[in-house]
Design a protein around this motif. Structure first.
Motif, PDB file in Angstrom:
ATOM      1  N   ASP A 165       2.462  -4.534  -7.310  1.00 30.24           N
ATOM      2  CA  ASP A 165       1.649  -3.447  -6.772  1.00 30.24           C
ATOM      3  C   ASP A 165       0.522  -4.041  -5.952  1.00 30.24           C
ATOM      4  O   ASP A 165       0.386  -5.270  -5.836  1.00 30.24           O
ATOM      5  CB  ASP A 165       1.105  -2.541  -7.877  1.00 30.24           C
ATOM      6  CG  ASP A 165       1.240  -1.062  -7.499  1.00 30.24           C
ATOM      7  OD1 ASP A 165       0.880  -0.712  -6.352  1.00 30.24           O
ATOM      8  OD2 ASP A 165       1.712  -0.268  -8.333  1.00 30.24           O
ATOM      9  N   ASN A 166      -0.262  -3.145  -5.385  1.00 28.74           N
ATOM     10  CA  ASN A 166      -1.436  -3.556  -4.623  1.00 28.74           C
ATOM     11  C   ASN A 166      -2.374  -4.393  -5.494  1.00 28.74           C
ATOM     12  O   ASN A 166      -2.441  -4.199  -6.713  1.00 28.74           O
ATOM     13  CB  ASN A 166      -2.145  -2.300  -4.122  1.00 28.74           C
ATOM     14  CG  ASN A 166      -3.399  -2.603  -3.340  1.00 28.74           C
ATOM     15  OD1 ASN A 166      -4.478  -2.653  -3.913  1.00 28.74           O
ATOM     16  ND2 ASN A 166      -3.269  -2.801  -2.047  1.00 28.74           N
ATOM     17  N   ASP A 180       0.798  -1.231   0.000  1.00 25.00           N
ATOM     18  CA  ASP A 180       0.000   0.000   0.000  1.00 25.00           C
ATOM     19  C   ASP A 180       0.829   1.279   0.000  1.00 25.00           C
ATOM     20  O   ASP A 180       0.441   2.264  -0.617  1.00 25.00           O
ATOM     21  CB  ASP A 180      -0.936   0.011   1.214  1.00 25.00           C
ATOM     22  CG  ASP A 180      -1.955  -1.111   1.176  1.00 25.00           C
ATOM     23  OD1 ASP A 180      -2.580  -1.295   0.122  1.00 25.00           O
ATOM     24  OD2 ASP A 180      -2.116  -1.796   2.199  1.00 25.00           O
ATOM     25  N   ILE A 181       1.938   1.278   0.708  1.00 28.12           N
ATOM     26  CA  ILE A 181       2.740   2.491   0.822  1.00 28.12           C
ATOM     27  C   ILE A 181       4.152   2.187   0.299  1.00 28.12           C
ATOM     28  O   ILE A 181       4.550   1.015   0.197  1.00 28.12           O
ATOM     29  CB  ILE A 181       2.781   3.014   2.272  1.00 28.12           C
ATOM     30  CG1 ILE A 181       3.323   1.938   3.226  1.00 28.12           C
ATOM     31  CG2 ILE A 181       1.397   3.454   2.722  1.00 28.12           C
ATOM     32  CD1 ILE A 181       3.454   2.408   4.663  1.00 28.12           C
ATOM     33  N   GLY A 241       1.443   4.050 -18.563  1.00 30.28           N
ATOM     34  CA  GLY A 241       1.937   3.065 -17.602  1.00 30.28           C
ATOM     35  C   GLY A 241       2.153   3.600 -16.208  1.00 30.28           C
ATOM     36  O   GLY A 241       2.548   2.848 -15.303  1.00 30.28           O
ATOM     37  N   ASN A 242       1.923   4.893 -15.996  1.00 33.12           N
ATOM     38  CA  ASN A 242       2.022   5.429 -14.638  1.00 33.12           C
ATOM     39  C   ASN A 242       0.923   4.834 -13.759  1.00 33.12           C
ATOM     40  O   ASN A 242      -0.192   4.597 -14.225  1.00 33.12           O
ATOM     41  CB  ASN A 242       1.903   6.954 -14.646  1.00 33.12           C
ATOM     42  CG  ASN A 242       3.113   7.629 -15.267  1.00 33.12           C
ATOM     43  OD1 ASN A 242       4.232   7.156 -15.120  1.00 33.12           O
ATOM     44  ND2 ASN A 242       2.884   8.728 -15.973  1.00 33.12           N
ATOM     45  N   ARG A 243       1.239   4.614 -12.489  1.00 36.77           N
ATOM     46  CA  ARG A 243       0.291   3.993 -11.570  1.00 36.77           C
ATOM     47  C   ARG A 243       0.123   4.841 -10.321  1.00 36.77           C
ATOM     48  O   ARG A 243       1.049   5.508  -9.881  1.00 36.77           O
ATOM     49  CB  ARG A 243       0.768   2.584 -11.168  1.00 36.77           C
ATOM     50  CG  ARG A 243       0.962   1.641 -12.314  1.00 36.77           C
ATOM     51  CD  ARG A 243       1.037   0.187 -11.855  1.00 36.77           C
ATOM     52  NE  ARG A 243       2.063  -0.099 -10.899  1.00 36.77           N
ATOM     53  CZ  ARG A 243       3.319  -0.461 -11.216  1.00 36.77           C
ATOM     54  NH1 ARG A 243       3.686  -0.503 -12.479  1.00 36.77           N
ATOM     55  NH2 ARG A 243       4.198  -0.752 -10.275  1.00 36.77           N
ATOM     56  N   LEU A 244      -1.077   4.786  -9.756  1.00 39.17           N
ATOM     57  CA  LEU A 244      -1.365   5.497  -8.517  1.00 39.17           C
ATOM     58  C   LEU A 244      -2.412   4.735  -7.733  1.00 39.17           C
ATOM     59  O   LEU A 244      -3.420   4.304  -8.292  1.00 39.17           O
ATOM     60  CB  LEU A 244      -1.869   6.917  -8.804  1.00 39.17           C
ATOM     61  CG  LEU A 244      -2.319   7.740  -7.578  1.00 39.17           C
ATOM     62  CD1 LEU A 244      -1.127   8.039  -6.664  1.00 39.17           C
ATOM     63  CD2 LEU A 244      -2.988   9.038  -8.009  1.00 39.17           C
ATOM     64  N   GLN A 245      -2.161   4.576  -6.446  1.00 41.77           N
ATOM     65  CA  GLN A 245      -3.151   4.004  -5.528  1.00 41.77           C
ATOM     66  C   GLN A 245      -3.675   5.100  -4.617  1.00 41.77           C
ATOM     67  O   GLN A 245      -2.908   5.886  -4.067  1.00 41.77           O
ATOM     68  CB  GLN A 245      -2.523   2.898  -4.686  1.00 41.77           C
ATOM     69  CG  GLN A 245      -3.473   2.282  -3.664  1.00 41.77           C
ATOM     70  CD  GLN A 245      -2.800   1.229  -2.801  1.00 41.77           C
ATOM     71  OE1 GLN A 245      -1.794   0.655  -3.176  1.00 41.77           O
ATOM     72  NE2 GLN A 245      -3.358   0.995  -1.613  1.00 41.77           N
TER      73      GLN A 245
END
Length: 343
Positions: A104-105, A81-82, A138-142
């Motif tokens: 990733d998550n 998560d972090i 392809g950028n990722r964000l949670q």
């Protein structure tokens, strides 16, 4: 040695799926076993490494393969998560022997499983909630997913069940409005009178024995019947889900069209269309993007396999391969369910 195989891992809080496919998208082997989440073990990442390594080595050994045969791996893991958690888990995966992988998550698996484009937003609304986005570049964000109202995690069965109990308690003792949920909740939890309500509620919360699914069903039924208190709960959680979705979207480089994949038991098995209707309205108020909504009716684990194949080739798989992977994993799930019912 040619690298002709990929491994996809879907690691949840209670169980983990390890899939071995060849790079043409043909199924080779599968292990379904307990959790590998570092959050579930006293020694955290030590056990995460031990358990993942044991299962991956078993998968390889019984198929006369080694890590030298693996072109790519994809890991969707609960508890990633972090940044510090992701750094530690990357070290675990590299120690196993992966050099070409993505981690990733597990919310990100929903994007790969639900959208044929390979990018979009996944809103998970199950026992908990999380939002993951992958942009065209392809950028990722949670956003959220840490189990805290600090990050807007105000959805999911655990949260909604507590909101139902709070509404009943407010009606008893805090000048709250009367609600149709009161009598069904008292009956469900076998609470003899309102004087015992908070004891039963606190006890169930601390022991994690609350009947969350049935409490949500009571809320959905009351909302369908026009109960203002239940409707307020749905409206609030829809608003929070929408802010996480659009916030994730606006922090990534999306074009005009965005696929929004809805995953998790509350989204997929919703007892009422009201939550989705409210959520969609809020999303459309918050963004000018054209949003395409997709209910994830395939196992999220397909996202791990598709992501690993994409990593191996450098682009999303073709439609025929995608359909074959999804069909294979769906059939495995059905056969496992039949086997469990016959055991």
């Amino acid at each position: 040695m040619d690298k002709n195989y990929i491994i996809g891992v879907d690691g949840g809080n209670s169980k983990t799926d390890y899939f071995l496919f060849d790079v043409q998208g043909n199924f080779v082997d599968h292990i379904n076993t307990g959790t590998c989440s570092h959050e579930r073990f006293p020694d955290a990442y030590i056990s995460a490494y031990r358990i993942m390594n044991e299962n991956i080595q078993q998968l390889l050994t019984r198929n006369r393969l080694s890590m030298d045969d693996i072109a790519a791996g994809a890991f969707g893991l609960a508890g990633a998560d972090i940044p510090s958690q992701k750094t530690n888990l990357c070290q675990v995966i590299e120690r196993i022997g992966f050099t070409h992988y993505v981690l990733d998550n597990d919310s990100f698996l929903g994007v790969k499983a639900g959208s044929h484009k390979g990018f979009g937003i996944c809103s998970i609304n199950g026992s908990g909630t999380s939002t993951g986005g992958i942009s065209p570049s392809g950028n990722r964000l949670q956003v959220g997913g840490v189990g805290s109202e600090l990050s807007g995690d105000e959805a999911g069965g655990f949260f909604l069940a507590r909101k139902v109990l709070r509404a009943v308690y407010d009606s008893f003792y805090r000048m709250g409005r009367e609600t149709q949920m009161t009598d069904p909740v008292m009956k469900l939890m076998q609470i003899p009178s309102k004087e015992f309500f908070i004891e039963y509620a606190v006890d169930g919360t601390l022991k994690r024995t609350l009947p969350n699914t049935m409490l949500m069903q009571i809320m959905f039924a009351a909302a369908d019947n026009g109960d203002p208190v239940a409707l307020d709960i749905l409206d609030y959680t829809a608003n929070q889900l929408a802010y996480s979705t659009v916030g994730c979207m606006h922090n990534l480089d999306f074009d005009h069209d965005v696929d929004i994949v809805l995953a998790g038991s509350v989204w997929v098995k919703a007892e009422s269309p009201l939550l989705f209707k409210l959520y969609k309205n809020y999303v459309e108020e918050l963004t000018h993007h054209q949003c395409n909504y997709i209910i994830l009716n395939v196992p999220p684990a397909t996202g791990a396999v598709l992501w690993a194949l994409e990593l191996a080739f450098g682009h999303p798989v073709d439609l025929d391969t995608r359909i074959r992977v999804i069909s294979t994993i769906e059939n495995l799930r059905k056969n496992e369910a039949i086997h469990r019912s016959n055991s």
